[in-house]
Design an enzyme around this catalytic site. Structure first.
Site, short mmCIF file in Angstrom:
data_model
loop_
_atom_site.label_atom_id
_atom_site.label_comp_id
_atom_site.label_asym_id
_atom_site.label_seq_id
_atom_site.Cartn_x
_atom_site.Cartn_y
_atom_site.Cartn_z
N LYS A 47 -47.49 -65.77 76.74
CA LYS A 47 -48.85 -66.24 77.07
C LYS A 47 -49.66 -65.15 77.79
O LYS A 47 -49.13 -64.17 78.31
CB LYS A 47 -48.76 -67.53 77.88
CG LYS A 47 -48.15 -68.67 77.03
CD LYS A 47 -48.92 -69.94 77.08
CE LYS A 47 -48.41 -70.91 76.02
NZ LYS A 47 -48.01 -72.20 76.55
N ARG A 76 -39.78 -73.50 76.85
CA ARG A 76 -40.20 -73.43 75.44
C ARG A 76 -40.42 -71.97 75.10
O ARG A 76 -41.32 -71.33 75.64
CB ARG A 76 -41.49 -74.25 75.28
CG ARG A 76 -42.05 -74.30 73.87
CD ARG A 76 -43.34 -75.11 73.86
NE ARG A 76 -43.92 -75.23 72.52
CZ ARG A 76 -44.66 -74.29 71.94
NH1 ARG A 76 -44.95 -73.19 72.58
NH2 ARG A 76 -45.14 -74.48 70.74
N1 HH2 Z 1 -47.75 -74.05 74.25
C1 HH2 Z 1 -48.21 -73.88 72.98
C2 HH2 Z 1 -48.09 -74.92 72.05
N2 HH2 Z 1 -47.51 -76.09 72.37
N3 HH2 Z 1 -46.41 -77.45 73.96
C3 HH2 Z 1 -45.95 -77.64 75.20
N4 HH2 Z 1 -45.36 -78.79 75.53
N5 HH2 Z 1 -46.05 -76.67 76.15
C4 HH2 Z 1 -46.63 -75.46 75.89
O1 HH2 Z 1 -46.72 -74.61 76.82
C5 HH2 Z 1 -47.15 -75.23 74.58
C6 HH2 Z 1 -47.02 -76.27 73.62
C7 HH2 Z 1 -48.83 -72.58 72.59
O2 HH2 Z 1 -47.87 -71.72 72.01
P1 HH2 Z 1 -47.70 -71.51 70.44
O3 HH2 Z 1 -47.19 -72.75 69.81
O4 HH2 Z 1 -46.90 -70.32 70.16
O5 HH2 Z 1 -49.17 -71.16 69.95
P2 HH2 Z 1 -50.20 -71.94 69.05
O6 HH2 Z 1 -50.54 -73.19 69.75
O7 HH2 Z 1 -51.32 -70.97 68.91
O8 HH2 Z 1 -49.53 -72.25 67.74
#
Ligand code: HH2
Length: 281
Positions: free
Chosen positions: A226, A260
């Site tokens: 992040k 995560r």
């Molecule tokens: N962060 C992201 C997505 N989903 N869910 C939870 N519970 N907690 C988090 O910190 C969280 C999440 C963002 O990361 P990523 O899935 O890699 O990115 P994107 O949303 O752009 O697909």
């Protein structure tokens, strides 16, 4: 002593898995999207996605978190239709639910969550904490599955007392959950690192995680790749492994039960070494 569980056990109670494993859990991220902030486009192809899921499980992921719509708060993630989200998931979900770990569905839409639960997912990951789609709480109650309630807000405001704001957000979500009939032991709380937060507020969320232990529910932290890491030390998302691992180790010290991560193998190794050092004290 650790015992083995199959993924249906997890739907009974998140704490069951935590107690059985007696260590923090690692949730591996699988983004079947063209535009996720760090790995957009890498796993949109179904074969690439299932291969990545297999790698994550082989590396020690306890849970797979699959998402087909980027939740990227800034930088303009494209909103995806229900049909498109389902179309991205269809060739992937039936395969990854056979890998022996529970699968959570990371979606804003109750309809997508319902469809994924029908196709083998056993956990709902709602990055708006039951406060966006009015049908989400009812769905989770009806299916009796665990739900991750994540804090979110539209924009970051450095003037906000982020700890107090998250506490009231969690309380509101827990009230919604209770009214819908969701058993409290099905709930995991997540402060939502990077979602509507300045970098400093994201750091505060990890440092003050123990504040939310009072809710008596497992805490999840998703710090992987992040932007707050870039704020500390400028780096592209794919170059944030050290910062991600450090943040997750500290999160566990501060009370996280689940982290995560995109990079599961180094996370599992770091947690194991940290635990071994703790035990040697
Ligand atoms: N962060 C992201 C997505 N989903 N869910 C939870 N519970 N907690 C988090 O910190 C969280 C999440 C963002 O990361 P990523 O899935 O890699 O990115 P994107 O949303 O752009 O697909």
């Amino acid at each position: 002593m650790a015992m083995s569980l199959n993924h249906s056990d997890f739907s009974v109670d998140v704490l069951t898995l935590l107690l059985a494993k007696a260590r923090p859990l690692v949730m591996g991220v699988l983004n079947v999207t063209p535009d996720s902030f760090s790995d957009g486009g890498r796993f949109l192809d179904p074969q690439a996605a299932t291969a990545q899921a297999r790698r994550l499980v082989a590396a020690g992921a306890d849970i797979l978190d699959v998402g087909a719509e980027s939740t990227r708060p800034y930088g303009g993630a494209v909103r995806v239709s229900l049909e498109e989200e389902r179309a991205r998931l269809t060739p992937v979900l039936s395969d990854i639910v056979t890998l022996g770990v529970p699968v959570s569905i990371d979606t804003l839409k109750a309809d997508v969550a319902a469809w994924a639960l029908d196709h083998g997912a056993t956990i709902v990951n709602d990055v708006w904490g039951l406060q966006r789609d009015p049908n989400m709480a009812g769905l989770v109650a009806e299916r009796g599955v665990p739900v991750i309630i994540m804090h979110n807000r539209e924009t970051a405001d450095p003037a906000v007392d982020i700890v107090a704001e998250i506490t009231s957000f969690f309380q509101r979500s827990l009230d919604i959950a209770q009214r819908a009939g969701i058993a409290r032991e099905r709930i995991v709380l997540d402060p939502g690192i990077g979602f509507g937060k300045t970098a400093e507020q994201s750091l505060t969320c990890i440092a003050r995680l123990d504040t939310w232990r009072g809710f008596g529910r497992p805490l999840l932290v998703g710090a992987s790749r992040k932007r707050f890491i870039h704020w500390i030390m400028p780096s592209d998302p794919m170059e944030r492994l050290g910062g991600s691992v450090a943040a997750h180790l500290l999160a566990v010290e501060c009370g996280a039960s689940i982290v995560r991560a995109h990079d599961v193998a180094p996370t599992v190794q770091a947690l194991a070494v940290a635990a071994a050092i703790r035990n040697a004290r």
